[in-house]
Design a protein around this motif. Structure first.
Motif, PDB file in Angstrom:
ATOM      1  N   GLY A   1      34.414   3.128  -7.122  1.00  0.00           N
ATOM      2  CA  GLY A   1      33.897   2.104  -8.011  1.00  0.00           C
ATOM      3  C   GLY A   1      32.387   2.222  -8.110  1.00  0.00           C
ATOM      4  O   GLY A   1      31.732   2.763  -7.206  1.00  0.00           O
ATOM      5  N   VAL A   2      31.817   1.722  -9.201  1.00  0.00           N
ATOM      6  CA  VAL A   2      30.377   1.819  -9.445  1.00  0.00           C
ATOM      7  C   VAL A   2      29.769   0.419  -9.503  1.00  0.00           C
ATOM      8  O   VAL A   2      30.333  -0.496 -10.123  1.00  0.00           O
ATOM      9  CB  VAL A   2      30.091   2.584 -10.754  1.00  0.00           C
ATOM     10  CG1 VAL A   2      28.598   2.517 -11.115  1.00  0.00           C
ATOM     11  CG2 VAL A   2      30.536   4.036 -10.619  1.00  0.00           C
TER      12      VAL A   2
ATOM     13  N   ASN B   1      38.656   0.315  -3.446  1.00  0.00           N
ATOM     14  CA  ASN B   1      37.675  -0.720  -3.146  1.00  0.00           C
ATOM     15  C   ASN B   1      37.222  -1.426  -4.405  1.00  0.00           C
ATOM     16  O   ASN B   1      37.393  -0.913  -5.519  1.00  0.00           O
ATOM     17  CB  ASN B   1      36.471  -0.114  -2.415  1.00  0.00           C
ATOM     18  CG  ASN B   1      35.617   0.762  -3.332  1.00  0.00           C
ATOM     19  OD1 ASN B   1      34.801   0.275  -4.111  1.00  0.00           O
ATOM     20  ND2 ASN B   1      35.820   2.088  -3.244  1.00  0.00           N
ATOM     21  N   TRP B   2      36.623  -2.608  -4.212  1.00  0.00           N
ATOM     22  CA  TRP B   2      35.985  -3.337  -5.320  1.00  0.00           C
ATOM     23  C   TRP B   2      34.883  -4.201  -4.725  1.00  0.00           C
ATOM     24  O   TRP B   2      35.002  -4.674  -3.591  1.00  0.00           O
ATOM     25  CB  TRP B   2      36.990  -4.209  -6.065  1.00  0.00           C
ATOM     26  CG  TRP B   2      36.576  -4.452  -7.488  1.00  0.00           C
ATOM     27  CD1 TRP B   2      35.758  -5.434  -7.964  1.00  0.00           C
ATOM     28  CD2 TRP B   2      36.962  -3.673  -8.628  1.00  0.00           C
ATOM     29  NE1 TRP B   2      35.591  -5.316  -9.324  1.00  0.00           N
ATOM     30  CE2 TRP B   2      36.323  -4.237  -9.759  1.00  0.00           C
ATOM     31  CE3 TRP B   2      37.770  -2.551  -8.791  1.00  0.00           C
ATOM     32  CZ2 TRP B   2      36.487  -3.719 -11.043  1.00  0.00           C
ATOM     33  CZ3 TRP B   2      37.923  -2.035 -10.064  1.00  0.00           C
ATOM     34  CH2 TRP B   2      37.295  -2.617 -11.177  1.00  0.00           C
ATOM     35  N   VAL B   3      33.820  -4.422  -5.501  1.00  0.00           N
ATOM     36  CA  VAL B   3      32.665  -5.182  -5.028  1.00  0.00           C
ATOM     37  C   VAL B   3      32.605  -6.532  -5.739  1.00  0.00           C
ATOM     38  O   VAL B   3      32.928  -6.645  -6.922  1.00  0.00           O
ATOM     39  CB  VAL B   3      31.361  -4.387  -5.261  1.00  0.00           C
ATOM     40  CG1 VAL B   3      30.131  -5.223  -4.924  1.00  0.00           C
ATOM     41  CG2 VAL B   3      31.366  -3.117  -4.427  1.00  0.00           C
ATOM     42  N   SER B   4      32.199  -7.573  -5.003  1.00  0.00           N
ATOM     43  CA  SER B   4      32.089  -8.914  -5.561  1.00  0.00           C
ATOM     44  C   SER B   4      31.050  -8.946  -6.681  1.00  0.00           C
ATOM     45  O   SER B   4      30.159  -8.094  -6.762  1.00  0.00           O
ATOM     46  CB  SER B   4      31.714  -9.917  -4.465  1.00  0.00           C
ATOM     47  OG  SER B   4      30.487  -9.553  -3.846  1.00  0.00           O
TER      48      SER B   4
ATOM     49  N   LEU C   1      31.825  -5.897  -0.197  1.00  0.00           N
ATOM     50  CA  LEU C   1      32.712  -4.793  -0.531  1.00  0.00           C
ATOM     51  C   LEU C   1      34.090  -5.065   0.057  1.00  0.00           C
ATOM     52  O   LEU C   1      34.237  -5.201   1.273  1.00  0.00           O
ATOM     53  CB  LEU C   1      32.151  -3.483   0.039  1.00  0.00           C
ATOM     54  CG  LEU C   1      33.044  -2.244  -0.030  1.00  0.00           C
ATOM     55  CD1 LEU C   1      33.293  -1.836  -1.477  1.00  0.00           C
ATOM     56  CD2 LEU C   1      32.415  -1.089   0.756  1.00  0.00           C
ATOM     57  N   PHE C   2      35.099  -5.161  -0.815  1.00  0.00           N
ATOM     58  CA  PHE C   2      36.482  -5.366  -0.397  1.00  0.00           C
ATOM     59  C   PHE C   2      37.207  -4.023  -0.500  1.00  0.00           C
ATOM     60  O   PHE C   2      37.130  -3.341  -1.530  1.00  0.00           O
ATOM     61  CB  PHE C   2      37.174  -6.405  -1.283  1.00  0.00           C
ATOM     62  CG  PHE C   2      36.603  -7.783  -1.143  1.00  0.00           C
ATOM     63  CD1 PHE C   2      37.174  -8.705  -0.280  1.00  0.00           C
ATOM     64  CD2 PHE C   2      35.467  -8.152  -1.862  1.00  0.00           C
ATOM     65  CE1 PHE C   2      36.636  -9.983  -0.141  1.00  0.00           C
ATOM     66  CE2 PHE C   2      34.918  -9.429  -1.722  1.00  0.00           C
ATOM     67  CZ  PHE C   2      35.509 -10.342  -0.859  1.00  0.00           C
TER      68      PHE C   2
ATOM     69  N   GLU D   1      41.042  -6.063  -7.576  1.00  0.00           N
ATOM     70  CA  GLU D   1      39.798  -6.244  -8.302  1.00  0.00           C
ATOM     71  C   GLU D   1      39.264  -7.645  -8.046  1.00  0.00           C
ATOM     72  O   GLU D   1      40.018  -8.550  -7.680  1.00  0.00           O
ATOM     73  CB  GLU D   1      39.988  -6.057  -9.824  1.00  0.00           C
ATOM     74  CG  GLU D   1      40.322  -4.643 -10.250  1.00  0.00           C
ATOM     75  CD  GLU D   1      41.804  -4.353 -10.192  1.00  0.00           C
ATOM     76  OE1 GLU D   1      42.595  -5.316 -10.196  1.00  0.00           O
ATOM     77  OE2 GLU D   1      42.182  -3.169 -10.120  1.00  0.00           O
ATOM     78  N   VAL D   2      37.968  -7.812  -8.275  1.00  0.00           N
ATOM     79  CA  VAL D   2      37.315  -9.112  -8.140  1.00  0.00           C
ATOM     80  C   VAL D   2      36.807  -9.548  -9.505  1.00  0.00           C
ATOM     81  O   VAL D   2      36.184  -8.759 -10.228  1.00  0.00           O
ATOM     82  CB  VAL D   2      36.129  -9.047  -7.157  1.00  0.00           C
ATOM     83  CG1 VAL D   2      35.382 -10.379  -7.129  1.00  0.00           C
ATOM     84  CG2 VAL D   2      36.610  -8.682  -5.762  1.00  0.00           C
TER      85      VAL D   2
END
Length: 481
Positions: free
Chosen positions: A243-244, A299-302, A308-309, A352-353
């Motif tokens: 993810g970016v 992974n995904w970021v808030s 980072l989840f 996803e967040v």
């Protein structure tokens, strides 16, 4: 051989000095053999003792089912997998993959979804994925669909690019059923796409093998003919997903889930573009701690770019949370599972967040929705039982056995707020997640120093709050925030 025999073999090889511990851990993670040397992460072990996330809802909580489409037959070797969403004008579409090929489904009226295009494709019975790119120069949007593996039939699981220009955005003039409005090209690149991502004009093909790692391409020169830039191959760099995060203190960061490497790696891709030297790697900024036995899946970021989840597909920890305020030194702050984990040990897949919600495709446990307002104590607030109760009538026709069946992925970013869930056998589910409780008021806080120069903080409790956090700046002798 059994898993026990394989674990014993790895222990013997390490003890004899024939195999490096790191190599044994990678093999164990890849083969789902569990943690070999859990003491390497004693901090993480403390979190492993935490109970599943709390849930106090009834039924499916804050999740409301609004529509479903299931137009293809799924089998154990050819089923629904990756999914993405696309919106143009007043219309919305689900881009759903299957072992048989690629579907474009009009979901503008979620109660009556219909397919406007299907393209049969070889391979991809297990792994096919899609993502979109908007080209700022031409104003056109494109979908990239790649696959891996020969399951589902055929020996050419290739990468395709679709020009989405002919998808209708007119609320009064939809494309017809199976009218095939989109032109596309078969780009080859056989077997390189276990999963896929697109961001800031770059195409990321995740091979899930250390021999190729992530393969990165530029899309800005010619979206219909991606330009190869580099790959991240190397020991422990499997690249299962990525993810970016754009504009993090002026930098664009790329977070890679490195599978059997058991960690997330963070790269600085601020300067990566069409003129990037072929084969050159961007700077590695930081990486999370390794957790023994896991498979770093995705992974995904808030939204605030702080948390980072990450998901573990080996069913060791399920979900990890890292504070990446300083991306050079991520801090593990929590590990958690879904609310029923102690009774029914399901495996998470992807998530996803969006805003305060974390949406997780939890295989047999379906879609699970967590309120992550306090990432130290996520609260499960809803679900959609896409696998156990596909019809939504409350009658569970399947159980949870810890297998890789059920909800594969989600997409919660459509303008309408509708959420897409791809279930391997149930097809496309369209749901909504409404707030389960009102937004809490901000507490009134005061601060002072005592006689020993300690800071004493006081604040009033407010209704609907799930917890409180105290933060301060990283500036030496700076003001408290």
């Amino acid at each position: 051989p059994s898993k026990q025999e394989l674990r014993a073999f790895l222990y013997t090889e390490v003890s004899a000095g024939v195999m490096e511990l790191e190599t044994a851990e990678i093999i164990s993670s890849t083969l789902s053999l569990g943690a070999l040397y859990p003491d390497e992460n004693s901090e993480g072990l403390a979190f492993l003792q935490q109970p599943p996330a709390v849930a106090s809802y009834s039924g499916e909580g804050n999740v409301i089912r609004v529509g479903r489409w299931n137009g293809l037959v799924s089998t154990s070797t050819s089923f629904y997998n990756g999914i993405w969403g696309y919106a143009v004008g007043d219309r919305e579409y689900a881009l759903q993959c299957h072992g048989q090929g690629f579907n474009i489904i009009d979901i503008t009226d979620p109660t009556s979804p219909f397919r406007v295009q299907f393209v049969p494709m070889e391979g991809g019975g297990y792994w096919r994925d899609a993502a979109t790119h908007h080209d700022a120069v031409t104003g056109k949007s494109y979908a990239y669909v790649g696959a891996q593996g020969n399951q589902g039939g055929g020996t050419n699981p290739n990468l395709f690019v679709f020009d989405l220009s002919n998808l209708s955005g007119d609320i009064n003039a939809p494309n017809g059923v199976d009218s095939n409005p989109c032109v596309y090209l078969n780009l080859g690149m056989t077997g390189l796409t276990h999963t896929i991502n697109v961001a800031r004009g770059l195409l990321f093909l995740h091979t899930a093998y250390s021999s190729n790692g992530c393969r990165v391409y530029d899309l800005t020169t010619n979206p219909m003919n991606p330009k190869y830039l580099f790959n991240t191959s190397g020991s422990g760099r499997d690249c299962h997903d990525s993810g970016v995060i754009e504009n993090v203190n002026g930098r664009d960061l790329w977070v890679v889930s490195d599978g059997g490497g058991r960690r997330q790696r963070i790269w600085d891709i601020t300067n990566v573009g069409a003129s990037w030297p072929t084969g050159a790697l961007p700077p590695l900024v930081g990486q999370t701690n390794q957790i023994s036995g896991i498979y770093a899946h995705s992974n995904w970021v808030s939204d605030d770019k702080r948390y980072l989840f990450s998901w573990d597909e080996n069913n060791v920890i399920d979900i990890s949370v890292h504070d990446i305020t300083n991306p050079a030194a991520p801090i593990e702050i929590n590990l958690f599972q879904y609310s029923e984990n102690s009774q029914y040990n399901a495996i998470p897949h992807n998530g996803e967040v969006r805003a305060k919600y974390l949406y997780v495709a939890y295989y047999e446990a379906g879609l699970r929705v967590f309120d992550i307002s306090n990432p130290y104590a996520p609260l499960e607030v809803g679900k959609a039982e896409t696998y156990r109760d596909a019809d939504g009538d409350g009658d569970y026709t399947r159980g949870i056995s810890g297998s890789y069946d059920g909800a594969w992925n989600t997409y919660p970013f459509l303008p309408s707020g509708n959420i897409l869930v791809s279930d391997m056998y149930g097809g496309l589910f369209i749901v909504r997640a409404d707030p389960p409780y009102p937004t809490p008021d901000a507490p009134t806080a005061t601060g002072q120093r005592d006689g020993s120069d300690n800071v004493i903080l006081n604040w009033n409790a407010v209704d609907n709050a799930r917890g409180y956090s105290v933060e301060r700046s990283f500036v030496s002798d700076g003001e408290y925030e």
